[in-house]
Design a protein around this motif. Structure first.
Motif, PDB file in Angstrom:
ATOM      1  N   ALA A  13      39.620  35.508  44.529  1.00  0.00           N
ATOM      2  CA  ALA A  13      38.392  35.705  44.031  1.00  0.00           C
ATOM      3  C   ALA A  13      37.143  35.412  44.724  1.00  0.00           C
ATOM      4  N   VAL A  14      36.204  36.132  45.134  1.00  0.00           N
ATOM      5  CA  VAL A  14      35.141  35.499  46.022  1.00  0.00           C
ATOM      6  C   VAL A  14      33.712  35.252  44.858  1.00  0.00           C
ATOM      7  N   SER A  15      33.373  34.380  45.327  1.00  0.00           N
ATOM      8  CA  SER A  15      31.827  33.823  44.648  1.00  0.00           C
ATOM      9  C   SER A  15      30.763  34.406  45.435  1.00  0.00           C
ATOM     10  N   TYR A  16      29.766  34.708  44.698  1.00  0.00           N
ATOM     11  CA  TYR A  16      28.331  35.121  45.107  1.00  0.00           C
ATOM     12  C   TYR A  16      27.506  34.739  44.181  1.00  0.00           C
ATOM     13  N   GLN A  17      26.180  35.366  44.271  1.00  0.00           N
ATOM     14  CA  GLN A  17      24.954  34.830  43.462  1.00  0.00           C
ATOM     15  C   GLN A  17      25.274  35.601  42.202  1.00  0.00           C
ATOM     16  N   GLU A  18      25.526  34.996  41.112  1.00  0.00           N
ATOM     17  CA  GLU A  18      25.765  35.316  39.751  1.00  0.00           C
ATOM     18  C   GLU A  18      27.032  36.316  39.833  1.00  0.00           C
ATOM     19  N   ALA A  19      28.129  35.741  40.126  1.00  0.00           N
ATOM     20  CA  ALA A  19      29.524  36.441  40.505  1.00  0.00           C
ATOM     21  C   ALA A  19      29.861  36.488  38.852  1.00  0.00           C
ATOM     22  N   GLY A  20      30.425  37.556  38.493  1.00  0.00           N
ATOM     23  CA  GLY A  20      31.085  37.593  36.951  1.00  0.00           C
ATOM     24  C   GLY A  20      32.532  37.051  37.016  1.00  0.00           C
ATOM     25  N   GLY A  21      33.171  36.705  35.683  1.00  0.00           N
ATOM     26  CA  GLY A  21      34.336  36.276  35.561  1.00  0.00           C
ATOM     27  C   GLY A  21      35.266  37.243  35.608  1.00  0.00           C
ATOM     28  N   GLY A  22      34.791  38.668  35.677  1.00  0.00           N
ATOM     29  CA  GLY A  22      35.972  39.936  35.593  1.00  0.00           C
ATOM     30  C   GLY A  22      36.938  39.958  36.548  1.00  0.00           C
ATOM     31  N   ALA A  23      36.779  39.381  37.663  1.00  0.00           N
ATOM     32  CA  ALA A  23      37.888  39.463  38.586  1.00  0.00           C
ATOM     33  C   ALA A  23      39.073  38.665  38.246  1.00  0.00           C
ATOM     34  N   ILE A  24      38.579  37.376  37.728  1.00  0.00           N
ATOM     35  CA  ILE A  24      39.728  36.445  37.506  1.00  0.00           C
ATOM     36  C   ILE A  24      40.513  36.909  36.341  1.00  0.00           C
ATOM     37  N   ARG A  25      39.828  37.433  35.239  1.00  0.00           N
ATOM     38  CA  ARG A  25      40.426  37.784  34.102  1.00  0.00           C
ATOM     39  C   ARG A  25      41.287  38.894  34.480  1.00  0.00           C
ATOM     40  N   GLY A  26      40.807  39.968  35.042  1.00  0.00           N
ATOM     41  CA  GLY A  26      41.514  41.080  35.557  1.00  0.00           C
ATOM     42  C   GLY A  26      42.847  40.703  36.204  1.00  0.00           C
ATOM     43  N   PHE A  27      42.643  39.784  37.392  1.00  0.00           N
ATOM     44  CA  PHE A  27      43.989  39.344  37.895  1.00  0.00           C
ATOM     45  C   PHE A  27      44.951  38.745  37.119  1.00  0.00           C
ATOM     46  N   VAL A  28      44.491  37.952  36.003  1.00  0.00           N
ATOM     47  CA  VAL A  28      45.419  37.301  35.107  1.00  0.00           C
ATOM     48  C   VAL A  28      46.101  38.168  34.289  1.00  0.00           C
ATOM     49  N   ALA A  29      45.254  39.169  33.828  1.00  0.00           N
ATOM     50  CA  ALA A  29      45.828  40.608  32.970  1.00  0.00           C
ATOM     51  C   ALA A  29      46.839  40.997  33.797  1.00  0.00           C
ATOM     52  N   ASP A  30      46.545  41.222  35.141  1.00  0.00           N
ATOM     53  CA  ASP A  30      47.524  41.953  36.034  1.00  0.00           C
ATOM     54  C   ASP A  30      48.728  41.268  36.244  1.00  0.00           C
TER      55      ASP A  30
END
Length: 404
Positions: free
Chosen positions: A296-313
């Protein structure tokens, strides 16, 4: 280097190669099949074939030749997996328009001049695809094939595409159990174009492997006359031939015609036999044990959706490619806390391309100066062998640290 029994060149007919290219190449592999999808590789337009029924990898080590048994030259097995180095260009001046993973490794080796002055060379066509088309299940087979070959060969060269070469090299570095030399190489220009680096890279990789100079080094990468350790090397440019660099620490040596210079070595070279070698013996696990790990890559105002999606997957581990010294956004941090409560293990790295990350904490391991993609390889292997956080943390503090 101790002499071992030798194998001959594997025989691949044109018909057999054509069958291999049709049955072996996974989705996204670049071959000479009829194209249905157009993909972009760098600035080149590359044609990809339709998806085959499923990948089949050749892991059969070639049989012995009596002539090789009698020879005093070191023997080298070249394992071909495809990539740009095996590319067929549209014409002799099409530097970036070509079909990668097209030529047979036997034919490529046979074109090299004077190779018999340095080694007896055999070939094995493991597959013929772009590096990014290989799965970790494929790399599991590749690693075990390298170890099997090194039971009788003096050394092994593996040719791959450069796109994910740093991940393939590090996977082999962490899993191959033999101390014999393993050299990985490829090219930034296809074999058939004028001024290609493919022939020189393959020739020098064979030369380096035959020399035995990197025995006990683990896997090393050799392109553009430059020798890099697998751990820490990264592709830095989409097109240039000097693309591979090792940030912070630099190359370990160079191949200059007859001269091979090694200027530094990994710490495990100086340790007693069996010590310092990674514990990831793939013969002790199955492919089904290989863990699922994401980045999961961080950037300006990065959301937490990627991490939550990876966990769900189903991700068991996640590497964060943070800003600066590993920082991630507020939303990502909140998602990470939720994931840690569910048992997911995190490794903190930087997206900058260089520099060490020391931050750690509950459920979080420092990635030191590993790139996000190589930290993922180490975390994936670690989780495949244990789910114990402290054990994995210890492996990152040893195998993941660039001691020389």
């Amino acid at each position: 280097m101790k002499k071992s029994t030798k194998h001959p060149l594997a025989v691949w007919s044109t018909a057999a190669l054509a069958a291999l290219m049709i049955s072996v190449s996974p989705v996204g592999a670049y071959t000479a099949q009829a194209a249905t999808v157009t993909e972009v590789k760098g600035t080149a337009t590359v044609v990809a074939p339709p998806a085959p029924a499923g990948p089949v990898r050749n892991t059969t080590i070639p049989p012995l030749l009596d002539a090789f048994k009698q020879s005093q030259r070191p023997n080298v097995l070249v394992i071909g997996t495809g990539g740009t180095i095996a590319g067929q260009s549209t014409d002799a001046t099409s530097f970036q328009t070509y079909r990668a993973g097209t030529l047979a490794i036997e034919d490529m080796v046979n074109e090299l001049p004077d190779k018999d002055k340095m080694a007896d060379v055999s070939t094995l066509q493991f597959g013929n695809a772009g590096s990014g088309s290989y799965t970790f299940n494929d790399l599991y087979d590749l690693s075990l094939t390298v170890d099997k070959a090194l039971e009788v060969y003096d050394s092994v060269v593996v040719t791959t595409g450069t796109d994910t070469m740093e991940e393939i090299a590090y996977f082999l570095d962490l899993t191959v159990q033999s101390d014999k030399p393993v050299v990985i190489t490829g090219a930034m220009r296809p074999w058939t174009v004028v001024g290609s680096d493919a022939q020189a890279n393959l020739y020098n990789a064979i030369k380096l492997a035959a020399s035995g100079r990197t025995e006990s080094f683990g896997t090393v990468l050799m392109l553009n006359d430059t020798i890099h350790p697998a751990r820490g090397v990264t592709k830095t440019d989409a097109n240039r031939m000097d693309t591979f660099q090792t940030p912070m620490l630099g190359a370990i040596g160079y191949v200059d015609e007859k001269t091979i210079r090694i200027y530094r070595a990994p710490k495990r070279v100086t340790l007693p036999e069996g010590e310092g070698k990674p514990v990831f013996d793939l013969s002790k696990i199955s492919k089904e044990d290989l863990a699922k790990v994401e980045i999961a890559v961080s950037y300006q105002e990065a959301g937490g959706g990627a991490i939550r999606g990876f966990v769900a997957d189903g991700a068991q581990g996640i590497v964060t490619a943070g800003t600066g010294a590993g920082g991630i956004s507020r939303d990502m941090s909140a998602a990470r806390r939720e994931a840690i409560e569910k048992g997911v293990i995190f490794v903190s790295t930087t997206r900058t391309g260089s520099g060490s990350v020391y931050s750690s904490g509950e459920g979080i391991i420092s990635g030191d100066n590993l790139s996000p993609q190589q930290a993922r390889v180490l975390l994936l292997l670690s989780l495949s062998f244990t789910k114990d956080f402290d054990t994995i943390k210890g492996w990152f503090e040893t195998y993941g640290t660039p001691e020389v």
